[in-house]
Design an enzyme around this catalytic site. Sequence first.
Site, PDB file in Angstrom:
ATOM      1  N   ASP A 622      64.508 -71.623 -67.030  1.00  0.00           N
ATOM      2  CA  ASP A 622      63.308 -70.918 -66.621  1.00  0.00           C
ATOM      3  C   ASP A 622      62.209 -71.954 -66.397  1.00  0.00           C
ATOM      4  O   ASP A 622      62.315 -73.086 -66.871  1.00  0.00           O
ATOM      5  CB  ASP A 622      62.905 -69.928 -67.719  1.00  0.00           C
ATOM      6  CG  ASP A 622      61.668 -69.135 -67.364  1.00  0.00           C
ATOM      7  OD1 ASP A 622      61.514 -68.791 -66.184  1.00  0.00           O
ATOM      8  OD2 ASP A 622      60.853 -68.883 -68.260  1.00  0.00           O
ATOM      9  N   PHE A 797      42.570 -60.610 -56.589  1.00  0.00           N
ATOM     10  CA  PHE A 797      43.637 -61.430 -56.004  1.00  0.00           C
ATOM     11  C   PHE A 797      44.953 -60.663 -56.002  1.00  0.00           C
ATOM     12  O   PHE A 797      45.232 -59.890 -56.911  1.00  0.00           O
ATOM     13  CB  PHE A 797      43.781 -62.709 -56.819  1.00  0.00           C
ATOM     14  CG  PHE A 797      44.963 -63.549 -56.447  1.00  0.00           C
ATOM     15  CD1 PHE A 797      44.860 -64.511 -55.464  1.00  0.00           C
ATOM     16  CD2 PHE A 797      46.183 -63.388 -57.083  1.00  0.00           C
ATOM     17  CE1 PHE A 797      45.948 -65.287 -55.121  1.00  0.00           C
ATOM     18  CE2 PHE A 797      47.273 -64.153 -56.747  1.00  0.00           C
ATOM     19  CZ  PHE A 797      47.148 -65.114 -55.768  1.00  0.00           C
ATOM     20  N   ARG A 855      47.183 -78.330 -58.497  1.00  0.00           N
ATOM     21  CA  ARG A 855      47.116 -77.052 -57.793  1.00  0.00           C
ATOM     22  C   ARG A 855      45.713 -76.915 -57.211  1.00  0.00           C
ATOM     23  O   ARG A 855      44.732 -76.896 -57.949  1.00  0.00           O
ATOM     24  CB  ARG A 855      47.404 -75.902 -58.746  1.00  0.00           C
ATOM     25  CG  ARG A 855      48.700 -76.063 -59.510  1.00  0.00           C
ATOM     26  CD  ARG A 855      48.769 -75.080 -60.677  1.00  0.00           C
ATOM     27  NE  ARG A 855      48.706 -73.711 -60.233  1.00  0.00           N
ATOM     28  CZ  ARG A 855      49.771 -72.983 -59.914  1.00  0.00           C
ATOM     29  NH1 ARG A 855      50.963 -73.518 -60.000  1.00  0.00           N
ATOM     30  NH2 ARG A 855      49.654 -71.737 -59.536  1.00  0.00           N
ATOM     31  N   THR A 856      45.611 -76.810 -55.926  1.00  0.00           N
ATOM     32  CA  THR A 856      44.307 -76.833 -55.267  1.00  0.00           C
ATOM     33  C   THR A 856      43.917 -75.468 -54.749  1.00  0.00           C
ATOM     34  O   THR A 856      44.766 -74.615 -54.469  1.00  0.00           O
ATOM     35  CB  THR A 856      44.329 -77.819 -54.084  1.00  0.00           C
ATOM     36  OG1 THR A 856      45.276 -77.367 -53.120  1.00  0.00           O
ATOM     37  CG2 THR A 856      44.706 -79.219 -54.541  1.00  0.00           C
ATOM     38  N   ASP A1079      64.611 -64.107 -70.198  1.00  0.00           N
ATOM     39  CA  ASP A1079      65.648 -65.140 -70.154  1.00  0.00           C
ATOM     40  C   ASP A1079      66.841 -64.794 -71.040  1.00  0.00           C
ATOM     41  O   ASP A1079      67.831 -65.528 -71.042  1.00  0.00           O
ATOM     42  CB  ASP A1079      65.072 -66.496 -70.607  1.00  0.00           C
ATOM     43  CG  ASP A1079      63.880 -66.929 -69.787  1.00  0.00           C
ATOM     44  OD1 ASP A1079      63.951 -66.782 -68.551  1.00  0.00           O
ATOM     45  OD2 ASP A1079      62.890 -67.388 -70.356  1.00  0.00           O
TER      46      ASP A1079
END
Length: 1533
Positions: A622, A797, A855-856, A1079
């Site tokens: 994972d 979002f 991460r932008t 998992d």
Amino acid sequence: MVPKVPEEGDGPGPELSMQRSRWATRKLTVKSSGLKRIALVARKHNRAASNEKKRASGGTASSGHGDGADADDNDGQTVAADAGGAAPRSIYFNSPLPKELLDDEGRPARHYTRNKIRTAKYTPLSFVPKNLWFQFHNIANIFFLFLVILNIFPIFGGVNPGLNAVPLIFIIFVTAVKDAIEDSRRTMLDTVLNNAPVHRLLGWNNVNVEDDDVSLWRRFKKANSRFFDGLWHSFTRLWKKEDTTSAKAALYDNPRASIETSTPWESVGSPRSRQSYTSTREAIQMTPVPSPLPRKSSQLGRPSHEDKLEPMSTLESSDEAWRMVPGDLINHNLPISGHARFHKDAWKNLVVGDFVRIYNDDELPADIIVLATSDPDGSCYVETKNLDGETNLKVRSALRCSRTLKHARDCERAQFVIESEPPQPNLYKYNGAIKWNQAMPGDSDEPLKELSEPIGIDNMLLRGCNLRNTEWALGVVVFTGHDTKIMMNAGITPSKRARIARELNFNVVCNFGILMIMCLVAAIANGIAWGKSDASLAWFEYGSNGGTPGLTGFITYWAAIINFQNLIPISLYISLEIVRTLQAYFIYSDLGMYYDKIDAPCVPKSWNISDDVGQIEYIFSDKTGTLTQNVMEFKKATINGQPYGEAYTEAQAGLNKRMGLDTGQDTGKIQAELAAAKVKALENLRELHANPYLHDEDLTFIAPDFVEDLAGKNGREQQLANEHFMLALALCHTVITEKEPGDPPKIIFKAQSPDEAALVATARDMGFTVLGSANGTLELNVMGEDRHYPVLNTIEFNSTRKRMSAIVRMPDGRILLFCKGADSVIYSRLKKGEQQELRRETAKHLEMFAVEGLRTLCIAQRELTEKEYKEWRREHDLAATALDNREEKLEEIADKIEQDLTLLGGTAIEDRLQDGVPDTIALLADAGIKLWVLTGDKVETAINIGFSCNLLNNDMDLIRLQVEEDESGQTSEDEYLRQAEEGLDKGLAKFGMTGSDDELKKARHDHEPPAATHGLVIDGFTLRWVLNDTLKQKFLLLCKRCKSVLCCRVSPAQKAAVVSMVKVGLDVMTLSIGDGANDVAMIQEADVGVGIAGEEGRQAVMSSDYAIGQFRFLQRLVLVHGRWSYRRLAETISNFFYKNMVWTWALFWYQAFCDFDISYIFDYTYILMFNLFFTSVPVILMGVLDQDVSDTVSLAIPQLYRRGIERLEWTQVKFWHVSYMVDGIYQSVISFFIPFIFVILTASPAGNGLDLSERNRLGAYIAHPAVLTINLYILINTYRWDWVILLVIVLSDLFIFFWTGVYTATTYAGPFYRTAPEVYAQLTFWMTLIVTPCLCMLPRLVIKCIQKQRFPYDVDIIREQIMIGKFSHETPGATPSEDGIEGGSMGSSETSTRKGKGRHAHYASVDEDRRPIYPPSVATHNTRTQNGSDGTNYTNHNRNSLDRITTQQEDEPTEMVVRPSIDRPRPSYDRIRASLDRVRPSLEQSNDFTSAARLSRIESSHSAQNAAGGRRFNLNTVRKRGLSAFSKKSIDQ
């Protein structure tokens, strides 16, 4: 009666309440979107035809407390993962069931699964038969049981039947105890969970189930459970003086180990428990509390536009009045008993149709539909760390029609029906509908109208989740027990057996065949001998046992089985249990796998599969919480064209390594630079503002130059730009604040996305602190000044929009829209003709941030006029009340206002990997192990992590398998299969393959790792089709040829299916590792399951075979302990068979001299001692302590592991032909005939009248050199000759002399009396003792010398290098990843030793659909975006958005130029520029690295294309980590 609807205003005025626009967090799978209500009505016609469960008893609705130790066996209750055959269910509330749902006696015809679950394999009632069943799957145990039965009959020569049964009883007992200990942990967890308290509505009639429906079988099981439980507690009280009441209370006071809640469970009915609100008086209402972002108080009491429900499609009316009717489930004319109360009850007593009330921090006991919450708009927050390892909060909403339900009497009067789909394991999908009859308010003549509202996954709370930041939630139970999604994904607990143990059955069968042949020869020969009348037997014997030669041979056959039984050694199984137990202990004790941060060693939970860990070829991992460190850190930013932030990420270190640079030399220097920069930044921040919320350990944005600019040292323009940028971060979010008292105080942010929390936390550190929200207004502390910002709208979002926006009224009256999102999405919405230079500079900076693995996202704004906003708000409200395509219309309206933006800058956040993850993955790859990532995250994020952790690189050709989903449901399954097959064929064509059976056969024997030229990415929807039986083989062959495989957006069941496909299809050993409940399925499916015992989700640990604290410990578990265990077990088993072969065949050779009458050549004590003391201890020590190379060398040379992958240590050729069995037979011949010859040459009689050739003394002659030979053979097969093994070998050899001397000195020895002095006095004995071992060992020594000189194994070469000192520099016990890469202000290793406080919020994972931040520079590399936007420079910063001078306003924004870069040292910026310059030429030449150039070409034509009917901007492409867009070779396949 229905409440009257208040009149709505015409439109939003200046004072507008805050509204949120929500969409589904995940796209529904095929044929589900938009079809929520169809077929639900039609299903009720065939309800009676299908019974959901075949058991006779239904769920109990008892109001009493359940038995504390009720360990019922839920036989027949487990639902298969594929619930396609189950029928949909209709659940009625306060209405009688229709006749078709009743049986002939008027009782409910359908029986639902109980809410009681059992994950343990055994119950007190089933343990003995079930455990014996599993143990007798071992063929050897069946053989040993048969021997015990044979020994009962004296005619077959059994000496002591009871004594012969002891070894088998010992093996079965020890194994049973071990299995019971392993399973008891699960049983204890089940007991705690099943008896956990929940507030359940009692005193009302649940028509869906029958009260007290407890079958006779269940009553019998309950009685057994109570009996065994009482017996166990009585036994434990002998050494535990504990009050039973306190012990029972502790069961509820403490949560189970895998759940970490801040509010502990309390006992049902405990005096310390929370008093039920409805216990004192009926009408006390659950007090609503404000939402983190609520509506204004003026609107709290009235229904919003979203509360208007639609009539059913079959009864739709054109009357507009029905559209404005707020939904209300309460029938005020329904009489009630008034006895309904919410009381605490046990989880196991919940049944389908129950009303439950969940409080803040409570865990969900079942799958529940939310009816109402304490939030006025019906929202609540859940944490799913027990489900998927994620701790970021997710929003769930109550049904709009049921938000008026508040207390018990409301529940009594609520009349409605829930039409639900059958239980199914998809965690991200649910389809249902709620139906009720409602009257028109104020019109008594109007007939009742049947209304409905769709129910989706956003209205459901799943079992195992925790309610957070919500005072209470009211819901109804729809799925219980093994019907819940978490349990359907968990699967049954498997019983795993090691591969060697399974293959050992073949050797046992072969040896059994040899034994049968030996016994048959003995029987025939003995029968023939007794059939001769002229032989001496006819004169000197009293006759045979059988009376006839044939019957005598038959008896001899069975007697021979007893005599030669050691050919299948029962002592081997005892020894293997000892070896595996000690191996598990040493794994547990290894400090190299101890994680001191949470005090977690490596815990072996299955002791019998340690050798499987040494044969792993595929690892399935994972991502979230397993590869990542659960920490999001704000590292860098670009504002007004100026880059800020110092950091050194693992991705940057990996890039330098790939370029051949020595990162070790620079690490110390970089750490010193970062530490100095942090000290300087903190000093400047405190000089600028005495921020009480700034904590040194929390600061991750190390930017002294930013603080200087914020202080105005480099001009007013940049100061305003920085202030406005931080203000945007503090205003555009949906976080919830939590204040921790203290001096200084501390504010913690909880968000739906950890990225968002990191952004707001950085704004706090810079002096822009979010204090909280009230009545739709955000309270901020800006550089010491308290401010209030009304938030008019929040457009949240989702994965399709890839952005979020907040519309805020500024203190000066202006309305600003702040928008943050993926860089391509923001760039495509920038105002055309502006910010040319700024956009180019920002794009370059984002590109460099992406190179570092960050991460932008971009931050932008738009100023709205009052008129623009009112018009948009009116359109928004109309879309919110639309009957059809509501979500699509809301998205279109949001897209309309998110245009003509002004770019403010960009941010870069590091999704930190766990310590040593890249090094561990690289080390495992060097060992030949293939690692696949199976994650629920979206494709782009998984690829980004793949680059950061060395799974992917820039030279790989990414094969993207993607089948486009048709949400309308019109595409057939055959078409999906055709698309999937077409993609597979294209991928296979790259390797010149077709997916044939011959290719699969060849692949099963090819264990070489594939070349690092291709990587494969596939999403969950496509995976559904390629796992079809017709395509699975092609998919498997394609994956095998790819260096890395990333399966994204996969469900737990799909994870298990992928593991099974590889394990079975390629016949390889697999290992799965994860940390969440999602998992568990793949952990149980794999040969070896490893759970991460992290700080958050611990669900996977309970189902795993090994529990470790960090992913990096996997390298030591696999490459060191796994390889050692596999080699040791293989050698131990082979040497055990060898030594018993020598001993047993020596017995056989003697039978030739006694007419095969099965006489014992050895004294019976020799036979007992042989496998007890003479030879067993050395071979056991070999299995526990032997090392071919040390742990350090095993990690330094991971290629040594490949022998385990190819399974070369345990092969049938090696076992039978090359060494052990051939050696055993040869040495048995030497061990018998050499002493036999020497005894013949020794003719002197003994003092007792017996010649030395008497069989017992001959046996002494044979036994002594045989024992010496066997132990010497074990010694030369042992690599590590330390003092322990040498001492044990010597003591074992001496023990036969000691035993012979002591035992034969007494008359208890019988005919063996005084054998020691008689034998030891003979020179021939000592000659035998020298000659026999030499002749036995000579061939083996010659073969070993030839092999090591002419055909050496890899380990032989490495051992020679060790002897010459090549590895003397390696530190014992160290692992290559212990000193992880330092990043930011402190490195990975430092992060791993932090004690919980410091840094920003820790998250077990990231809900990718809730991320407002797109991964590194994804959009900058989209080859499908619109081209070329021009622009001018940064604008609008002359408008002081901080409103320090609120009276100064400009009518027109004045354009500003980008301030030239200040001449100051920026080590991090310079380092990444240098790395970028090195790699750019080759990458640009291959069209792989043009992100900044592409960003500068993106046009603001997004809305124009939408208006013209062009395709909507949608970034679904795969990119390479943010470093590049799709090259021609890596575009969607």
